[in-house]
Design a protein around this motif. Structure first.
Motif, mmCIF file in Angstrom:
data_model
loop_
_atom_site.group_PDB
_atom_site.id
_atom_site.type_symbol
_atom_site.label_atom_id
_atom_site.label_comp_id
_atom_site.label_asym_id
_atom_site.label_seq_id
_atom_site.Cartn_x
_atom_site.Cartn_y
_atom_site.Cartn_z
ATOM 1 N N PRO A 1 -12.297 -12.109 -2.404
ATOM 2 C CA PRO A 1 -11.163 -11.294 -1.952
ATOM 3 C C PRO A 1 -9.858 -11.918 -2.430
ATOM 4 C CG PRO A 1 -11.989 -12.604 -0.131
ATOM 5 C CD PRO A 1 -12.933 -12.836 -1.284
ATOM 6 N N SER A 2 -8.776 -11.175 -2.236
ATOM 7 C CA SER A 2 -7.459 -11.675 -2.611
ATOM 8 C C SER A 2 -7.271 -13.124 -2.168
ATOM 9 C CB SER A 2 -6.370 -10.823 -1.951
ATOM 10 O OG SER A 2 -5.107 -11.454 -2.060
ATOM 11 N N ALA A 3 -6.582 -13.894 -3.009
ATOM 12 C CA ALA A 3 -6.266 -15.284 -2.644
ATOM 13 C C ALA A 3 -5.384 -15.338 -1.407
ATOM 14 C CB ALA A 3 -5.564 -15.969 -3.814
ATOM 15 N N GLU A 4 -4.736 -14.211 -1.078
ATOM 16 C CA GLU A 4 -3.787 -14.163 0.033
ATOM 17 C C GLU A 4 -4.352 -13.408 1.242
ATOM 18 O OE1 GLU A 4 -0.035 -12.772 -1.594
ATOM 19 O OE2 GLU A 4 -0.288 -14.052 -3.344
ATOM 20 N N THR A 5 -5.672 -13.282 1.267
ATOM 21 C CA THR A 5 -6.339 -12.522 2.328
ATOM 22 C C THR A 5 -5.908 -12.966 3.725
ATOM 23 O OG1 THR A 5 -8.260 -12.014 0.948
ATOM 24 C CG2 THR A 5 -8.595 -11.984 3.337
ATOM 25 N N ARG B 1 -9.821 -7.101 -4.581
ATOM 26 C CA ARG B 1 -10.497 -8.295 -5.091
ATOM 27 C C ARG B 1 -9.453 -9.169 -5.774
ATOM 28 N NH1 ARG B 1 -15.915 -8.602 -6.386
ATOM 29 N NH2 ARG B 1 -16.216 -6.348 -6.192
ATOM 30 N N SER B 2 -9.662 -10.474 -5.774
ATOM 31 C CA SER B 2 -8.704 -11.377 -6.407
ATOM 32 C C SER B 2 -8.715 -11.188 -7.925
ATOM 33 C CB SER B 2 -9.036 -12.832 -6.092
ATOM 34 O OG SER B 2 -8.023 -13.686 -6.600
ATOM 35 N N GLY B 3 -7.509 -11.205 -8.512
ATOM 36 C CA GLY B 3 -7.398 -11.045 -9.967
ATOM 37 C C GLY B 3 -7.440 -9.572 -10.321
ATOM 38 N N GLY B 4 -7.323 -9.301 -11.602
ATOM 39 C CA GLY B 4 -7.327 -7.898 -12.019
ATOM 40 C C GLY B 4 -5.982 -7.235 -11.732
ATOM 41 N N HIS B 5 -5.683 -6.235 -12.508
ATOM 42 C CA HIS B 5 -4.398 -5.536 -12.368
ATOM 43 C C HIS B 5 -4.493 -4.519 -11.230
ATOM 44 C CE1 HIS B 5 -0.704 -3.462 -13.195
ATOM 45 N NE2 HIS B 5 -0.411 -4.334 -14.138
ATOM 46 N N LYS B 6 -3.622 -4.613 -10.286
ATOM 47 C CA LYS B 6 -3.711 -3.747 -9.092
ATOM 48 C C LYS B 6 -3.227 -2.321 -9.346
ATOM 49 C CE LYS B 6 -4.988 -7.634 -7.183
ATOM 50 N NZ LYS B 6 -4.366 -8.638 -8.028
ATOM 51 N N GLY B 7 -2.656 -2.113 -10.533
ATOM 52 C CA GLY B 7 -2.289 -0.736 -10.886
ATOM 53 C C GLY B 7 -3.406 -0.016 -11.606
ATOM 54 N N ALA C 1 -0.442 -9.401 -10.186
ATOM 55 C CA ALA C 1 0.172 -9.742 -8.896
ATOM 56 C C ALA C 1 -0.059 -8.620 -7.895
ATOM 57 C CB ALA C 1 1.685 -9.953 -9.076
ATOM 58 N N GLY C 2 0.084 -8.965 -6.624
ATOM 59 C CA GLY C 2 0.013 -7.988 -5.541
ATOM 60 C C GLY C 2 -1.377 -7.905 -4.944
ATOM 61 N N ASN C 3 -1.429 -7.443 -3.695
ATOM 62 C CA ASN C 3 -2.709 -7.190 -3.045
ATOM 63 C C ASN C 3 -2.492 -6.177 -1.927
ATOM 64 O OD1 ASN C 3 -1.819 -9.432 -1.050
ATOM 65 N ND2 ASN C 3 -2.231 -10.527 -2.970
ATOM 66 N N ILE C 4 -3.551 -5.457 -1.598
ATOM 67 C CA ILE C 4 -3.459 -4.273 -0.733
ATOM 68 C C ILE C 4 -4.668 -4.253 0.194
ATOM 69 C CG2 ILE C 4 -3.328 -1.742 -0.710
ATOM 70 C CD1 ILE C 4 -2.546 -2.013 -3.770
ATOM 71 N N GLY D 1 10.536 -16.621 -4.313
ATOM 72 C CA GLY D 1 10.086 -16.673 -5.689
ATOM 73 C C GLY D 1 8.742 -16.010 -5.891
ATOM 74 N N HIS D 2 8.313 -15.185 -4.953
ATOM 75 C CA HIS D 2 6.945 -14.656 -4.973
ATOM 76 C C HIS D 2 6.923 -13.153 -4.695
ATOM 77 C CE1 HIS D 2 2.562 -15.353 -3.415
ATOM 78 N NE2 HIS D 2 2.707 -14.158 -3.919
ATOM 79 N N GLY D 3 7.239 -12.720 -3.494
ATOM 80 C CA GLY D 3 7.214 -11.274 -3.228
ATOM 81 C C GLY D 3 7.303 -10.969 -1.747
HETATM 82 C C1 LIG Z 1 -0.219 -13.671 -11.168
HETATM 83 S S1 LIG Z 1 0.139 -13.366 -9.500
HETATM 84 C C2 LIG Z 1 -0.476 -14.812 -8.704
HETATM 85 C C3 LIG Z 1 -1.319 -14.437 -7.480
HETATM 86 C C4 LIG Z 1 -0.526 -13.605 -6.495
HETATM 87 O O1 LIG Z 1 0.574 -14.010 -6.061
HETATM 88 C C5 LIG Z 1 -0.980 -12.280 -6.089
HETATM 89 O O2 LIG Z 1 -0.248 -11.591 -5.364
HETATM 90 C C6 LIG Z 1 -2.310 -11.754 -6.515
HETATM 91 O O3 LIG Z 1 -3.343 -12.570 -6.031
HETATM 92 P P1 LIG Z 1 -4.790 -11.902 -5.776
HETATM 93 O O4 LIG Z 1 -5.693 -13.071 -5.506
HETATM 94 O O5 LIG Z 1 -4.663 -10.981 -4.605
HETATM 95 O O6 LIG Z 1 -5.155 -11.148 -7.044
#
Ligand SMILES: CSCCC(=O)C(=O)COP(=O)(O)O
Ligand SMILES: [Zn+2]
Length: 207
Positions: free
Chosen positions: A80-84, A51-57, A35-38, A173-175
């Motif tokens: 890129p992040s799904a939330e770009t 990048r989308s996916g992968g552990h951001k830590g 989770a998370g994106n920066i 329910g998300h962040g």
């Molecule tokens: C398992 S978290 C679901 C996706 C999400 O809410 C998130 O913040 C991370 O998405 P990203 O595409 O930026 O890796």
């Protein structure tokens, strides 16, 4: 792990700052399970974003890519992040925004699932970390928006509320989404908001 090789210049510094921010957010437990994106706005107006996916830590240089201000990857095929689009929206709204952070904390998730369309923070000294706040004796509204897998539709719901925000916003329910003029300011505001959300969560447990 092979020695990281960073590209040169502003992008290199942005990548380093994003990796360090991810590690800091991870220490607080705000980027669980990928989770998370920066993101950071670059001098040319493009964005360095995770990048989308992968552990951001546990980011390496290849965990950060470049997108244009509309969120399109500069390298074809990059994801890129799904939330770009939510990052792009902040940068388009606030010319002073230099960094955007999105974390998934227990406090923001649990408090927002309790309902309501905003949290009101009042009486806390740490409120002074937010834009334009210089006293505890103020009410800081943190809007809550329903989660939506259609990020463009979610961005349209958020858009009319951006002008009134000083502490970012919560997706139910998300962040949280928080931003600042640079990464240090964005991180300070994220930590300030999460500290206050944790206080609110504890307050609700009191008899
Ligand atoms: C398992 S978290 C679901 C996706 C999400 O809410 C998130 O913040 C991370 O998405 P990203 O595409 O930026 O890796
Ligand atoms: Zn998310």
């Amino acid at each position: 792990m092979a020695q990281a090789v960073f590209p040169a210049g502003a992008y290199c510094r942005a990548v380093e700052r994003i990796i360090a921010a991810g590690q800091r957010m991870d220490r607080f437990g705000w980027v669980p399970a990928t989770a998370g994106n920066i993101s950071i706005r670059l001098p040319d107006g493009n964005l360095a974003i995770t990048r989308s996916g992968g552990h951001k830590g546990q980011l390496g240089p290849d965990g950060v890519i470049c997108v244009d201000p509309q969120g399109r990857p500069l390298a074809p095929g990059d994801r890129p992040s799904a939330e770009t689009l939510l990052h792009c929206q902040v940068y388009a709204h606030d010319p002073a925004a230099g960094a955007v952070l999105h974390g998934h904390s227990v406090a923001s998730t649990v408090l927002s699932m309790a309902g309501g369309d905003a949290l009101v923070l009042e009486g806390y000294e740490v409120q002074k970390v937010f834009a334009g706040q210089d006293t505890h004796a103020a009410r800081v509204h943190v809007p809550i928006f329903d989660n939506d897998q259609d990020i463009a539709r979610l961005a349209r719901v958020v858009a009319p509320h951006l002008a009134g925000m000083c502490a970012g916003y919560i997706i139910r329910g998300h962040g949280v989404y928080v931003w600042g003029a640079d990464m240090d300011m964005a991180l300070a505001r994220l930590e300030g908001l999460e500290f206050l959300l944790a206080c609110e969560l504890e307050k609700r447990k009191l008899p």
